[in-house]
Design a protein around this motif. Structure first.
Motif, PDB file in Angstrom:
ATOM      1  N   ASP A 231       1.107  -1.269   0.116  1.00  0.00           N
ATOM      2  CA  ASP A 231      -0.044  -0.037  -0.061  1.00  0.00           C
ATOM      3  C   ASP A 231       0.804   1.125  -0.101  1.00  0.00           C
ATOM      4  O   ASP A 231       1.547   1.608   0.890  1.00  0.00           O
ATOM      5  CB  ASP A 231      -0.817  -0.039   1.383  1.00  0.00           C
ATOM      6  N   TYR A 232       0.911   1.982  -1.305  1.00  0.00           N
ATOM      7  CA  TYR A 232       1.845   2.969  -1.193  1.00  0.00           C
ATOM      8  C   TYR A 232       0.976   4.304  -1.252  1.00  0.00           C
ATOM      9  O   TYR A 232       0.262   4.788  -1.902  1.00  0.00           O
ATOM     10  CB  TYR A 232       2.477   2.846  -2.624  1.00  0.00           C
ATOM     11  N   SER A 270      -0.872  -2.262  -4.517  1.00  0.00           N
ATOM     12  CA  SER A 270      -0.087  -2.263  -5.891  1.00  0.00           C
ATOM     13  C   SER A 270       1.262  -3.076  -5.812  1.00  0.00           C
ATOM     14  O   SER A 270       2.071  -3.006  -4.703  1.00  0.00           O
ATOM     15  CB  SER A 270       0.418  -0.846  -6.112  1.00  0.00           C
ATOM     16  N   SER A 271       1.129  -3.903  -6.998  1.00  0.00           N
ATOM     17  CA  SER A 271       2.615  -4.638  -7.057  1.00  0.00           C
ATOM     18  C   SER A 271       3.712  -3.868  -7.397  1.00  0.00           C
ATOM     19  O   SER A 271       3.495  -2.819  -7.917  1.00  0.00           O
ATOM     20  CB  SER A 271       2.248  -5.870  -7.922  1.00  0.00           C
ATOM     21  N   VAL A 272       4.944  -4.725  -7.106  1.00  0.00           N
ATOM     22  CA  VAL A 272       5.975  -3.886  -7.647  1.00  0.00           C
ATOM     23  C   VAL A 272       6.017  -3.782  -9.211  1.00  0.00           C
ATOM     24  O   VAL A 272       6.625  -2.315  -9.644  1.00  0.00           O
ATOM     25  CB  VAL A 272       7.346  -4.720  -7.342  1.00  0.00           C
ATOM     26  N   LEU A 273       5.650  -4.567  -9.716  1.00  0.00           N
ATOM     27  CA  LEU A 273       5.509  -4.234 -11.196  1.00  0.00           C
ATOM     28  C   LEU A 273       4.472  -3.132 -11.687  1.00  0.00           C
ATOM     29  O   LEU A 273       4.840  -2.388 -12.481  1.00  0.00           O
ATOM     30  CB  LEU A 273       5.281  -5.579 -12.307  1.00  0.00           C
ATOM     31  N   GLU A 274       3.495  -3.036 -11.084  1.00  0.00           N
ATOM     32  CA  GLU A 274       2.552  -2.004 -11.084  1.00  0.00           C
ATOM     33  C   GLU A 274       3.259  -0.596 -10.852  1.00  0.00           C
ATOM     34  O   GLU A 274       2.880   0.212 -11.572  1.00  0.00           O
ATOM     35  CB  GLU A 274       1.079  -2.321 -10.504  1.00  0.00           C
ATOM     36  N   VAL A 275       3.867  -0.438  -9.886  1.00  0.00           N
ATOM     37  CA  VAL A 275       4.437   0.748  -9.388  1.00  0.00           C
ATOM     38  C   VAL A 275       5.575   1.062 -10.486  1.00  0.00           C
ATOM     39  O   VAL A 275       5.766   2.258 -10.980  1.00  0.00           O
ATOM     40  CB  VAL A 275       5.375   0.718  -8.229  1.00  0.00           C
ATOM     41  N   VAL A 276       6.326   0.041 -11.007  1.00  0.00           N
ATOM     42  CA  VAL A 276       7.308   0.381 -12.114  1.00  0.00           C
ATOM     43  C   VAL A 276       6.678   0.879 -13.349  1.00  0.00           C
ATOM     44  O   VAL A 276       7.201   1.926 -13.801  1.00  0.00           O
ATOM     45  CB  VAL A 276       8.164  -0.866 -12.365  1.00  0.00           C
ATOM     46  N   LYS A 277       5.549   0.297 -13.826  1.00  0.00           N
ATOM     47  CA  LYS A 277       4.833   0.958 -14.978  1.00  0.00           C
ATOM     48  C   LYS A 277       4.404   2.104 -14.575  1.00  0.00           C
ATOM     49  O   LYS A 277       4.044   2.864 -15.548  1.00  0.00           O
ATOM     50  CB  LYS A 277       3.907  -0.243 -15.464  1.00  0.00           C
ATOM     51  N   ALA A 278       3.676   2.554 -13.360  1.00  0.00           N
ATOM     52  CA  ALA A 278       3.051   3.659 -13.346  1.00  0.00           C
ATOM     53  C   ALA A 278       4.109   4.942 -13.314  1.00  0.00           C
ATOM     54  O   ALA A 278       3.863   5.895 -13.810  1.00  0.00           O
ATOM     55  CB  ALA A 278       2.277   3.533 -11.919  1.00  0.00           C
ATOM     56  N   PHE A 279       5.390   4.484 -12.705  1.00  0.00           N
ATOM     57  CA  PHE A 279       6.375   5.410 -12.579  1.00  0.00           C
ATOM     58  C   PHE A 279       6.874   5.761 -14.300  1.00  0.00           C
ATOM     59  O   PHE A 279       6.952   6.936 -14.577  1.00  0.00           O
ATOM     60  CB  PHE A 279       7.624   4.836 -11.982  1.00  0.00           C
ATOM     61  N   LEU A 325       4.343   9.465  -7.808  1.00  0.00           N
ATOM     62  CA  LEU A 325       5.521   9.165  -8.607  1.00  0.00           C
ATOM     63  C   LEU A 325       6.136  10.218  -9.382  1.00  0.00           C
ATOM     64  O   LEU A 325       7.296  10.238  -9.956  1.00  0.00           O
ATOM     65  CB  LEU A 325       5.321   7.689  -9.484  1.00  0.00           C
ATOM     66  N   ARG A 326       5.018  10.943 -10.055  1.00  0.00           N
ATOM     67  CA  ARG A 326       5.723  12.191 -10.719  1.00  0.00           C
ATOM     68  C   ARG A 326       6.459  13.131  -9.545  1.00  0.00           C
ATOM     69  O   ARG A 326       7.453  13.729 -10.299  1.00  0.00           O
ATOM     70  CB  ARG A 326       4.491  12.944 -11.195  1.00  0.00           C
ATOM     71  N   THR A 327       6.055  13.233  -8.537  1.00  0.00           N
ATOM     72  CA  THR A 327       6.782  14.092  -7.545  1.00  0.00           C
ATOM     73  C   THR A 327       7.980  13.462  -7.438  1.00  0.00           C
ATOM     74  O   THR A 327       9.187  14.134  -7.141  1.00  0.00           O
ATOM     75  CB  THR A 327       5.993  14.487  -6.463  1.00  0.00           C
ATOM     76  N   VAL A 328       8.358  12.150  -7.458  1.00  0.00           N
ATOM     77  CA  VAL A 328       9.628  11.604  -7.101  1.00  0.00           C
ATOM     78  C   VAL A 328      10.547  11.934  -8.336  1.00  0.00           C
ATOM     79  O   VAL A 328      11.664  12.074  -8.051  1.00  0.00           O
ATOM     80  CB  VAL A 328       9.471  10.069  -7.206  1.00  0.00           C
TER      81      VAL A 328
END
Length: 339
Positions: A231-232, A270-279, A325-328
């Motif tokens: 949960d991010y 969210s899964s790790v791969l989902e986070v990567v794709k969202a980034f 992730l945009r702010t990152v």
């Protein structure tokens, strides 16, 4: 009111200091700079127009901590300072137990001696271990955590519960899920020293070319895409929850319970791969990755039921995964200008 913020130049600490200053609190920071850099202090001042008092020392230095309490009329504390890397905690257990528990006890000794209340503890969802039912509520049974880091958080909570009962002090235990993102100004964010242990800063550094590839620790979990689910929660939303929890402790003088416990998350996994794709989508960049063996201490899935915090603190995380992730990426671009 003057609030002691330990680890106040760290990731969540610095964002919380900004929110405290914006809400009219005076802030006294203690941070040993072991996982951050001093320029964050100046950037907090640039964002808020106010410069908090800062003491650079290790909280295990009890005599220095006493001097801080002698110099300031402390009205409460938000305690972030701790070693926090799950993987590292498995190979440096004694260091984690010493740092994370002794620093807490030293602060509580000062609170006891000076009859101070209003203590907020930076806890973690790791204390639930691998919960059997999702989402995780505050009533979900605690298990022995998979990692030494998680064990120090669970022990910290037990110490604080005993402290509250014995000395009649008000305590708030905030169990975070996975903080991500950076301040909208692009001037503060997660600043890992050395190789990042958390997913998003590793993604950030890989996208910018600092790292060759992202290591994804396992793709054989019992999840939709085989990668671990978390949960991010956006760090500024999280910081605002600390201010809400502090105000509740201060204002609720006739509270029936001395202990407040809140899960802080979005309620979505969210899964790790989902986070990567969202980034990649949020920032129009590519993140090369490789699948590695599972990392000791990691669990399969964890996401929060945040309804209690919504009801009692009037708090909700409203920032989307992509916006976080945009702010990152804006933060990484700022860091690139400093290097």
């Amino acid at each position: 009111m003057a609030i002691l913020v330990t680890g106040g130049l760290g990731y969540i600490g610095s964002h919380t200091v900004v929110e405290l200053l914006n809400n009219g609190f005076e802030v006294v920071i203690v941070d040993d700079l072991s996982n951050t850099e001093r320029f964050i202090l100046n950037n907090i001042e640039e964002i808020t127009g106010k410069k908090p008092v800062f003491y650079p020392f290790d909280l295990r230095r009890k005599e220095l901590l006493t001097q801080v309490f002698d110099a300031h009329q402390i009205d409460g504390c938000i305690h972030f300072a701790a070693y926090k890397a799950v993987g590292e905690s498995q190979i440096r257990p004694v260091d984690y137990y010493e740092n994370n528990l002794f620093s807490l006890i030293n602060i509580l000794q000062e609170f006891k001696a000076r009859e101070i209340s209003n203590f907020i503890f930076s806890s973690s969802c790791t204390i639930y271990g691998q919960a059997e039912v999702m989402p995780i509520t505050e009533k979900t049974p605690l298990k022995l955590p998979e990692s030494v880091y998680g064990k120090t958080k669970q022990m910290g909570e037990e110490i604080l519960i005993d402290f509250a009962k014995a000395y009649h002090r008000k305590i708030s235990l905030l169990r975070y899920f996975n903080p991500i993102g950076a301040h909208p100004s692009g001037k503060i964010g997660e600043l890992p020293i050395g190789v990042p242990s958390n997913l998003v800063p590793f993604v950030m550094q890989t996208a910018s070319g600092v790292r060759e590839k992202l290591n994804i620790w396992g793709n054989d979990y019992a999840t939709e895409d085989g990668t671990a689910v978390r949960d991010y929660v956006y760090v500024v939303d999280l910081a605002k929850a600390h201010v809400a929890a502090l105000k509740k402790l201060i204002d609720d003088s006739s509270a029936d319970s001395l202990i407040d416990i809140y899960n802080l998350g979005t309620g979505n996994g969210s899964s790790v791969l989902e986070v990567v794709k969202a980034f990649e989508k949020a920032n129009n960049v590519e993140v090369p990755y490789q699948i590695c063996a599972r990392r000791e201490g990691d669990i399969t899935i964890a996401y929060a039921d945040p309804q209690k915090a919504q009801k009692e603190l009037n708090w909700k995380s409203e920032t989307s995964l992509e916006e976080s992730l945009r702010t990152v990426w804006e933060w990484q671009k700022y860091l690139n200008t400093r290097s």
